[in-house]
Design an enzyme around this catalytic site. Sequence first.
Site, short mmCIF file in Angstrom:
data_model
loop_
_atom_site.label_atom_id
_atom_site.label_comp_id
_atom_site.label_asym_id
_atom_site.label_seq_id
_atom_site.Cartn_x
_atom_site.Cartn_y
_atom_site.Cartn_z
N LYS A 159 35.27 39.35 50.01
CA LYS A 159 36.18 40.13 49.17
C LYS A 159 37.27 40.62 50.12
CE LYS A 159 35.42 43.46 45.60
NZ LYS A 159 36.05 42.81 44.46
N1 PY5 Z 1 34.95 38.49 40.62
C1 PY5 Z 1 36.05 39.02 41.21
C2 PY5 Z 1 37.19 38.14 41.54
C3 PY5 Z 1 36.09 40.40 41.48
O1 PY5 Z 1 37.17 40.91 42.06
C4 PY5 Z 1 35.01 41.22 41.14
C5 PY5 Z 1 35.04 42.70 41.41
C6 PY5 Z 1 33.89 40.63 40.52
C7 PY5 Z 1 33.89 39.26 40.29
C8 PY5 Z 1 32.68 41.43 40.13
O2 PY5 Z 1 31.94 41.80 41.25
P1 PY5 Z 1 31.02 43.10 41.25
O3 PY5 Z 1 30.16 42.99 40.07
O4 PY5 Z 1 30.27 43.01 42.51
O5 PY5 Z 1 31.92 44.27 41.18
N2 PY5 Z 1 36.33 43.29 41.37
C9 PY5 Z 1 36.59 44.60 41.89
C10 PY5 Z 1 35.79 45.68 41.18
O6 PY5 Z 1 35.66 46.76 41.72
C11 PY5 Z 1 38.07 44.89 41.82
C12 PY5 Z 1 38.65 44.93 40.44
C13 PY5 Z 1 40.06 45.42 40.36
O7 PY5 Z 1 35.29 45.46 40.07
#
Ligand code: PY5
Length: 305
Positions: A159
């Site tokens: 990330k």
């Molecule tokens: N895929 C992408 C591209 C992501 O950025 C995120 C999380 C996820 C999947 C989901 O992962 P998790 O369930 O571990 O959160 N995105 C971040 C979040 O905090 C940034 C969003 C603006 O949800």
Amino acid sequence: MPIPEVEKIWMDGELVDWKDATIHLLSHSLHYGSGVFEGIRAYETPRGAAVFRLADHLERLERSGLIYHMPLPYNLEELIEATKMVIRANGLKSCYIRPIAFRGYGEMGLHPLAAPVNVAIAVWPWGAYLGEEGIEHGVKAKVSSFRRNETNSIPTAAKATGQYLNSILAKMEVTEAGYDEAVLLNMHGHIADGAGENIFVVRKGVVATPPTSSGALEGITRDSIIRIAEDFEIPCREKDLIRTDLYTADEAFFTGTAAEVVPIRSIDDRVIGDPGPITRRIQEKFFEIVKGQDPAYESWLEYVD
Ligand code: PY5
């Protein structure tokens, strides 16, 4: 959406005032996106604020750092304590948590190992990322014309901050066209994920989500949803999906820390409809768990006090 200001931010081992949480203009990561970050949430529970799967998120942060030759100058226990400390310092019952580790000031070339690795953890109240309405009734999604960055170009297992230019292009494209969220296909035309979420489809009672080899992030919410489905004895598999799998789905939903669990109402103007029974069941269980209302999942909660 403006960021609501709180009192303190944790920066390189200390709590600093919100307005003093600044960095130098020539910080490496500002120029090249050489940072890694996490998105985590703390929820209000009967026993006070609890962070959802804190160690799992911070371990992913460490893995992101590893991919970019950026060992973090704090160990897991120190980062867990720092997270709790900054939530306490701001007196928050629930919040979004944004740890970031980045190449700081000291090097302008593309070989950044001489630049320091700075670490900060910010927290602030952040409501439903795709709106309360989205959680309740579902969102309008659209497949973006921008493809998910290929994992041998920019690793999708990390990330990293710079990586998000890809999601930003997709998100701007579809929201300016009147949709709520973008779905990204990979270079082979398989579904990877949403701009900031993982994606699931349901067909004939079977739940499916793209494998991480598609370019999907190994989401912590995704993993939680797979476990919840297993516990409900709902078949759930990782499977390569194409865009028409979304068009013909009985149900579909996004998952992510910021977004939480959000039904998809329509995709590319093909109507999926009101949130279906499996989506609802999983969504309700998810919110019960994060709010500390299901003792069976207690190990996923890290209490702040
Ligand atoms: N895929 C992408 C591209 C992501 O950025 C995120 C999380 C996820 C999947 C989901 O992962 P998790 O369930 O571990 O959160 N995105 C971040 C979040 O905090 C940034 C969003 C603006 O949800």
